[in-house]
Scaffold this motif. Structure first.
Motif, PDB file in Angstrom:
ATOM      1  N   PHE A  19      -5.922   4.236  -4.251  1.00 59.85           N
ATOM      2  CA  PHE A  19      -5.954   4.703  -2.861  1.00 59.85           C
ATOM      3  C   PHE A  19      -5.638   6.336  -2.994  1.00 59.85           C
ATOM      4  N   GLY A  20      -6.849   6.733  -1.927  1.00 58.01           N
ATOM      5  CA  GLY A  20      -6.978   8.026  -1.662  1.00 58.01           C
ATOM      6  C   GLY A  20      -5.862   8.980  -0.844  1.00 58.01           C
ATOM      7  N   PRO A  21      -5.855  10.177  -0.538  1.00 60.87           N
ATOM      8  CA  PRO A  21      -4.950  10.901   0.282  1.00 60.87           C
ATOM      9  C   PRO A  21      -5.063  10.235   1.606  1.00 60.87           C
ATOM     10  N   ILE A  22      -6.136   9.683   2.081  1.00 64.30           N
ATOM     11  CA  ILE A  22      -6.101   9.336   3.541  1.00 64.30           C
ATOM     12  C   ILE A  22      -4.844   8.380   3.803  1.00 64.30           C
ATOM     13  N   PHE A  23      -4.206   7.901   2.828  1.00 62.08           N
ATOM     14  CA  PHE A  23      -3.126   6.968   3.089  1.00 62.08           C
ATOM     15  C   PHE A  23      -1.915   7.481   3.344  1.00 62.08           C
ATOM     16  N   ALA A  24      -1.594   8.093   4.348  1.00 61.49           N
ATOM     17  CA  ALA A  24      -0.461   9.140   4.824  1.00 61.49           C
ATOM     18  C   ALA A  24      -0.237   8.854   6.252  1.00 61.49           C
ATOM     19  N   TYR A  25       0.896   9.333   6.657  1.00 59.81           N
ATOM     20  CA  TYR A  25       1.297   9.475   8.098  1.00 59.81           C
ATOM     21  C   TYR A  25       0.519  10.522   8.889  1.00 59.81           C
ATOM     22  N   MET A  26       0.458  11.671   8.126  1.00 58.18           N
ATOM     23  CA  MET A  26      -0.270  12.924   8.452  1.00 58.18           C
ATOM     24  C   MET A  26      -1.202  13.294   7.545  1.00 58.18           C
ATOM     25  N   VAL A  27      -2.602  13.722   8.013  1.00 60.03           N
ATOM     26  CA  VAL A  27      -3.490  14.165   7.199  1.00 60.03           C
ATOM     27  C   VAL A  27      -4.108  15.465   7.623  1.00 60.03           C
ATOM     28  N   VAL A  71       0.885  -1.266  -0.067  1.00 52.29           N
ATOM     29  CA  VAL A  71       0.044  -0.002   0.088  1.00 52.29           C
ATOM     30  C   VAL A  71       0.762   1.311  -0.043  1.00 52.29           C
ATOM     31  N   PRO A  72       0.743   2.137  -1.043  1.00 57.31           N
ATOM     32  CA  PRO A  72       1.485   3.213  -0.995  1.00 57.31           C
ATOM     33  C   PRO A  72       0.835   4.513  -0.154  1.00 57.31           C
ATOM     34  N   PHE A  73       1.997   4.954   0.860  1.00 59.34           N
ATOM     35  CA  PHE A  73       1.752   6.027   1.709  1.00 59.34           C
ATOM     36  C   PHE A  73       2.387   7.252   1.483  1.00 59.34           C
ATOM     37  N   LYS A  74       1.787   8.440   1.757  1.00 61.28           N
ATOM     38  CA  LYS A  74       2.577   9.745   1.530  1.00 61.28           C
ATOM     39  C   LYS A  74       2.972  10.222   3.256  1.00 61.28           C
ATOM     40  N   GLY A  75       3.839  10.988   3.393  1.00 63.28           N
ATOM     41  CA  GLY A  75       4.439  11.569   4.618  1.00 63.28           C
ATOM     42  C   GLY A  75       3.132  12.455   5.065  1.00 63.28           C
ATOM     43  N   LEU A  76       2.874  13.376   4.227  1.00 64.83           N
ATOM     44  CA  LEU A  76       1.924  14.531   4.473  1.00 64.83           C
ATOM     45  C   LEU A  76       0.587  14.530   3.415  1.00 64.83           C
ATOM     46  N   SER A  77      -0.335  14.537   3.734  1.00 68.57           N
ATOM     47  CA  SER A  77      -1.909  14.447   2.526  1.00 68.57           C
ATOM     48  C   SER A  77      -2.498  15.787   3.061  1.00 68.57           C
ATOM     49  N   ARG A  78      -2.453  16.842   2.237  1.00 70.06           N
ATOM     50  CA  ARG A  78      -3.385  17.876   2.505  1.00 70.06           C
ATOM     51  C   ARG A  78      -4.752  17.829   1.533  1.00 70.06           C
ATOM     52  N   ILE A  79      -5.859  17.725   2.177  1.00 70.57           N
ATOM     53  CA  ILE A  79      -7.121  17.596   1.616  1.00 70.57           C
ATOM     54  C   ILE A  79      -8.091  18.924   1.838  1.00 70.57           C
ATOM     55  N   GLN A  80      -8.362  19.541   0.982  1.00 71.21           N
ATOM     56  CA  GLN A  80      -8.874  20.933   0.868  1.00 71.21           C
ATOM     57  C   GLN A  80     -10.379  20.442   0.766  1.00 71.21           C
ATOM     58  N   PHE A  81     -11.065  20.556   2.091  1.00 71.01           N
ATOM     59  CA  PHE A  81     -12.648  20.232   1.913  1.00 71.01           C
ATOM     60  C   PHE A  81     -13.366  21.121   1.485  1.00 71.01           C
ATOM     61  N   THR A  82     -14.236  20.782   0.349  1.00 73.99           N
ATOM     62  CA  THR A  82     -15.094  21.542  -0.274  1.00 73.99           C
ATOM     63  C   THR A  82     -16.483  20.913  -0.336  1.00 73.99           C
ATOM     64  N   PRO A  83     -17.773  21.731  -0.631  1.00 70.45           N
ATOM     65  CA  PRO A  83     -18.726  20.996  -0.878  1.00 70.45           C
ATOM     66  C   PRO A  83     -19.153  19.804  -1.885  1.00 70.45           C
ATOM     67  N   LYS A 125     -12.321  -5.040   0.485  1.00 66.11           N
ATOM     68  CA  LYS A 125     -11.070  -5.141   1.267  1.00 66.11           C
ATOM     69  C   LYS A 125     -10.698  -4.124   2.358  1.00 66.11           C
ATOM     70  N   THR A 126     -10.205  -4.168   3.174  1.00 59.38           N
ATOM     71  CA  THR A 126     -10.073  -3.350   4.619  1.00 59.38           C
ATOM     72  C   THR A 126      -8.523  -3.296   4.635  1.00 59.38           C
ATOM     73  N   TYR A 127      -7.879  -1.810   4.671  1.00 57.11           N
ATOM     74  CA  TYR A 127      -6.467  -1.694   4.631  1.00 57.11           C
ATOM     75  C   TYR A 127      -6.244  -0.801   5.987  1.00 57.11           C
ATOM     76  N   SER A 128      -5.118  -1.377   6.618  1.00 54.04           N
ATOM     77  CA  SER A 128      -4.819  -0.677   7.855  1.00 54.04           C
ATOM     78  C   SER A 128      -4.077   0.662   7.454  1.00 54.04           C
ATOM     79  N   LEU A 129      -4.196   1.593   8.348  1.00 52.80           N
ATOM     80  CA  LEU A 129      -3.604   2.966   8.163  1.00 52.80           C
ATOM     81  C   LEU A 129      -2.356   3.040   9.123  1.00 52.80           C
ATOM     82  N   GLU A 130      -2.278   2.143  10.055  1.00 52.39           N
ATOM     83  CA  GLU A 130      -1.294   2.294  10.845  1.00 52.39           C
ATOM     84  C   GLU A 130      -0.527   1.068  11.249  1.00 52.39           C
TER      85      GLU A 130
END
Length: 354
Positions: A116-124, A80-92, A154-159
């Motif tokens: 995989f979405g940006p939730i796959f990161a160390y820090m979101v 599973v690919p992980f980023k260090g920091l993912s920034r998600i700009q929340f919009t409607p 499928k369920t993927y662990s984030l930690e």
């Protein structure tokens, strides 16, 4: 085979203090707020930063990511690919799948593949989280509570703590602007260990120092920050605090009394202020935050004063105020009425159990 190292409380305090010193060079003022963020990180808790635009909420998170070596970091763990920091700009118009990821059909293989979405990161960093509609906000519920995400079947662990991989969510929101926003429901708020209120600079000197810091540059000061520790250090520090910081019976009794005193059915006088009090999960959050606070001051024993220091940020978003009392407070001030009410309620609680 695990490569985790044993840390001691003094080392945890020393390195955290070094990180805070670096942070204070690029973020003027906000010393209490940055200390609380450090406490939340050491307690392995998510943070909601609330305040008007332009007071360095997002900058604070980005600066922490730099100090932990997360900026630009990309790695694969168990496929599973992980980023260090993912920034998600929340919009409607943001969709749940824009956060968690989704299954995408590949015509070449005639099969569905996981994107995989940006939730796959160390820090979101969930920026302006209250701008997304409730169904999108709810995409974070499973991730924040269970540290895992389900995509398709499928369920993927984030930690992966044994590999030094943590998962933390830092969300920001503006409490003043109401147009086009969707207040976070109680279940979502409860996932945050702390809600930290970030305000304007406290003094004239702080205002001037901010201007001095930016007077001769066009880039952000945080770009000058250098990595201090590896991400693995944070996992090791969290485990050291969990295992090495002792909670005495006196402190356990104090926390339990605080919790019970916020509940109208147990402590009748608080019913003037509160509709619902703190849950057992709020008590666990209070305990973990108090342990981290004790470690940050170099102590291996939690005292009631540690509980008092984290009491408001841990409980202010978990207590439900009485509507009639809230209206009474709103007659005095339009903004901050709920906060003022909660502060007064907690003062009554502390005065009672003292």
């Amino acid at each position: 085979m695990s490569t985790r190292h044993h840390r001691d409380i003094d080392e945890v305090r020393s390195i955290t203090t070094e990180m805070l010193r670096a942070l204070h060079r690029v973020i003027i003022g906000l010393r209490e707020e940055t200390s609380l963020v450090a406490v939340a990180m050491l307690a392995n808790g998510h943070v909601l930063l609330e305040g008007v635009p332009g007071i360095a909420k997002t900058t604070m998170v980005k600066a922490l990511a730099r100090l932990l070596g997360l900026v630009g970091r990309e790695e694969e763990i168990n496929g599973v690919p992980f980023k260090g920091l993912s920034r998600i700009q929340f919009t409607p118009d943001l969709l749940p799948s824009d956060i968690t990821g989704s299954l995408v059909y590949n015509p070449a293989t005639r099969s569905f593949e996981t994107r995989f979405g940006p939730i796959f990161a160390y820090m979101v960093l969930a920026d302006e989280i209250n701008r997304a509609v409730p169904r999108t906000q709810s995409a974070l519920l499973q991730a924040m509570q269970e540290k895992q995400v389900t995509i398709g079947d499928k369920t993927y662990s984030l930690e992966f703590r044994e590999k030094g991989k943590f998962f933390l969510v830092f969300a920001t929101q503006n409490p003043v602007e109401q147009e086009g926003t969707y207040p976070l429901p109680e279940a979502q708020l409860d996932r945050f260990l702390m809600r930290i209120l970030v305000g304007y600079p406290e003094s004239l000197e702080d205002e001037k120092n901010i201007l001095r810091l930016h007077s001769a540059r066009l880039t952000e000061p945080i770009e000058d920050l250098e990595q201090i520790v590896e991400p693995r250090w944070l996992v090791e520090a969290q485990e050291t605090i969990a295992k090495s910081v002792e909670v005495t019976e006196e402190t356990l009794d104090y926390i339990a009394r605080v919790l019970r005193s916020t509940r109208p059915e147990v402590f009748e006088p608080i019913s003037e202020y509160l509709e619902l009090g703190a849950s057992p999960r709020a008590g666990i959050a209070l305990l973990r935050a108090a342990k981290a606070h004790a470690a940050l001051r170099g102590s291996s024993v939690v005292e009631p004063k540690d509980v008092d220091k984290v009491l408001f940020p841990v409980l202010n978003h978990r207590l439900i105020p009485r509507v009639e009392k809230l209206i009474e407070y709103e007659e005095k001030t339009r903004y901050g009425a709920r906060i003022a009410l909660i502060k007064d309620a907690l003062e009554l609680v502390k005065k009672t159990i003292a």
